[in-house]
Design a protein around this motif. Sequence first.
Motif, mmCIF file in Angstrom:
data_model
loop_
_atom_site.group_PDB
_atom_site.id
_atom_site.type_symbol
_atom_site.label_atom_id
_atom_site.label_comp_id
_atom_site.label_asym_id
_atom_site.label_seq_id
_atom_site.Cartn_x
_atom_site.Cartn_y
_atom_site.Cartn_z
ATOM 1 N N UNK A 76 -10.391 -6.340 7.336
ATOM 2 C CA UNK A 76 -9.758 -7.667 6.454
ATOM 3 C C UNK A 76 -10.325 -7.640 5.187
ATOM 4 N N UNK A 77 -11.289 -7.148 4.881
ATOM 5 C CA UNK A 77 -11.932 -7.308 3.529
ATOM 6 C C UNK A 77 -11.265 -6.505 2.658
ATOM 7 N N UNK A 78 -10.937 -5.414 3.108
ATOM 8 C CA UNK A 78 -10.092 -4.095 2.392
ATOM 9 C C UNK A 78 -8.878 -4.643 2.359
ATOM 10 N N UNK A 79 -8.396 -5.228 3.410
ATOM 11 C CA UNK A 79 -6.918 -5.571 3.135
ATOM 12 C C UNK A 79 -6.701 -6.471 1.943
ATOM 13 N N UNK A 80 -7.645 -7.526 1.950
ATOM 14 C CA UNK A 80 -7.796 -8.605 0.790
ATOM 15 C C UNK A 80 -7.949 -7.797 -0.504
ATOM 16 N N UNK A 81 -8.645 -6.905 -0.684
ATOM 17 C CA UNK A 81 -8.905 -6.109 -2.183
ATOM 18 C C UNK A 81 -7.734 -5.424 -2.329
ATOM 19 N N UNK A 82 -6.837 -4.738 -1.590
ATOM 20 C CA UNK A 82 -5.792 -4.113 -1.798
ATOM 21 C C UNK A 82 -4.704 -5.072 -2.130
ATOM 22 N N UNK A 83 -4.524 -5.983 -1.447
ATOM 23 C CA UNK A 83 -3.792 -7.046 -1.783
ATOM 24 C C UNK A 83 -3.821 -7.561 -3.442
ATOM 25 N N UNK A 84 -5.166 -7.990 -3.561
ATOM 26 C CA UNK A 84 -5.273 -8.472 -4.839
ATOM 27 C C UNK A 84 -5.179 -7.597 -5.889
ATOM 28 N N UNK A 85 -5.944 -6.590 -5.875
ATOM 29 C CA UNK A 85 -6.437 -5.601 -6.790
ATOM 30 C C UNK A 85 -5.860 -4.349 -7.039
ATOM 31 N N UNK A 86 -5.008 -3.683 -6.060
ATOM 32 C CA UNK A 86 -4.752 -2.493 -6.145
ATOM 33 C C UNK A 86 -3.215 -2.597 -6.534
ATOM 34 N N UNK A 87 -2.811 -1.755 -7.566
ATOM 35 C CA UNK A 87 -3.434 -0.614 -8.146
ATOM 36 C C UNK A 87 -4.193 -1.416 -9.261
ATOM 37 N N UNK A 88 -5.617 -0.728 -9.442
ATOM 38 C CA UNK A 88 -6.280 -1.018 -10.445
ATOM 39 C C UNK A 88 -7.864 -0.367 -10.358
ATOM 40 N N UNK A 89 -8.652 -0.879 -11.432
ATOM 41 C CA UNK A 89 -9.939 -0.225 -11.468
ATOM 42 C C UNK A 89 -11.020 -0.592 -10.385
ATOM 43 N N UNK A 90 -10.867 -0.583 -8.977
ATOM 44 C CA UNK A 90 -11.533 -1.015 -8.226
ATOM 45 C C UNK A 90 -11.565 0.157 -6.964
ATOM 46 N N UNK A 91 -12.717 0.313 -6.290
ATOM 47 C CA UNK A 91 -12.815 1.307 -5.268
ATOM 48 C C UNK A 91 -13.392 0.690 -3.954
ATOM 49 N N UNK A 92 -12.592 1.095 -2.817
ATOM 50 C CA UNK A 92 -13.240 0.479 -1.621
ATOM 51 C C UNK A 92 -13.681 1.553 -0.665
#
Length: 317
Positions: A76-92
């Motif tokens: 769920x944490x990854x889902x949220x980051x993907x949702x909000x910040x992908x594509x972008x300068x962040x790596x999960x």
Amino acid sequence: MKTLVTSSVKKASEFIKRGEVVAFPTETVYGLGADVYNEEAVKKIFYAKMRPPDNPLIVHVHNYSQIESIVKKITPVAEKIIDKFFPGPITIVLKKNDVISEYISGGLDTVAIRLPSLQLTQKFIKECGVPLAAPSANLSGSPSPTSWNHVYFDLNGRIPCILKGPNCKIGLESTVVDCTQKFPVILRPGIISSEELKTIFPDVKIYNPRGYIRPKSPGMKYKHYAPKAKVILINNQVDLEKYNIKFSESAFIGFMKVRNFKKVKRLNDLRDYARSLFDFFRKCDKMKIKTIYCQTVPPEGLGLAIMNRLIKASHNE
Ligand code: AMP
Ligand code: MG
């Protein structure tokens, strides 16, 4: 080996398909990529960079299904980051599945994944038809490359192809976030800051925030980001006056007005600092500058990422 510098995504992707490595631009820094599914190709990255084998790579993808294909599950944490910040300068960072070899994960049971926002990078990954495992495209230990010229300087003759693109807009490596737990943990600070993540995850943690250094992201234990020159961090004018500066062999980067240095980079803002830092280090080395005085910034927002790199560069470990 001859190094081809090309603007053609198609030509560059043919090298990947043949099991070769290719340096490519992203919005953060240039990467040195290989086909995730080709172990021999991945090994060539370590050879070209002279990179220690326990320093893992980041898998660069161009869509969601490529993420699904290399992990056990998307938390769920990854889902949220993907949702909000992908594509972008962040790596999960997620638990890897068997597709990911130990060369990519550096022997860990996790894999780091990023979807870059630069259109050219997305086009390139898509054309390759496979995710690309990639660290930064510099010789191990030197500052990350923020232009194709930097890559050429370090790796000309060691890699077969550079995909030529624009200078990197951000200029610092991505924020790395461990997403394997109930709350996210920042392993490497970047332009997507803890403050920004906090708006979505009130419980976000920063791994070892005090030293701005965290060996949990394995690469961080190595000497990194460092120019050949000695790096001295200074807070302000008073601090600077404490040093017996040899101006003819010294450089300065920061916000203050200074005089007499052989080379000076006066910055407009933090983004300018992030974008210019590695290029400045490289230019100083070319000029055989012996000491670089770098002005510190408050360790907040992008400032935390800048301080993290400055501290690494100033440690002669
Ligand atoms: P570079 O892009 O050259 O900084 O190299 C990739 C960096 O990503 C490594 O040095 C690590 O700091 C980080 N990284 C890659 N894979 C993992 C992982 N599985 N867990 C934590 N950090 C990772
Ligand atoms: Mg690197």
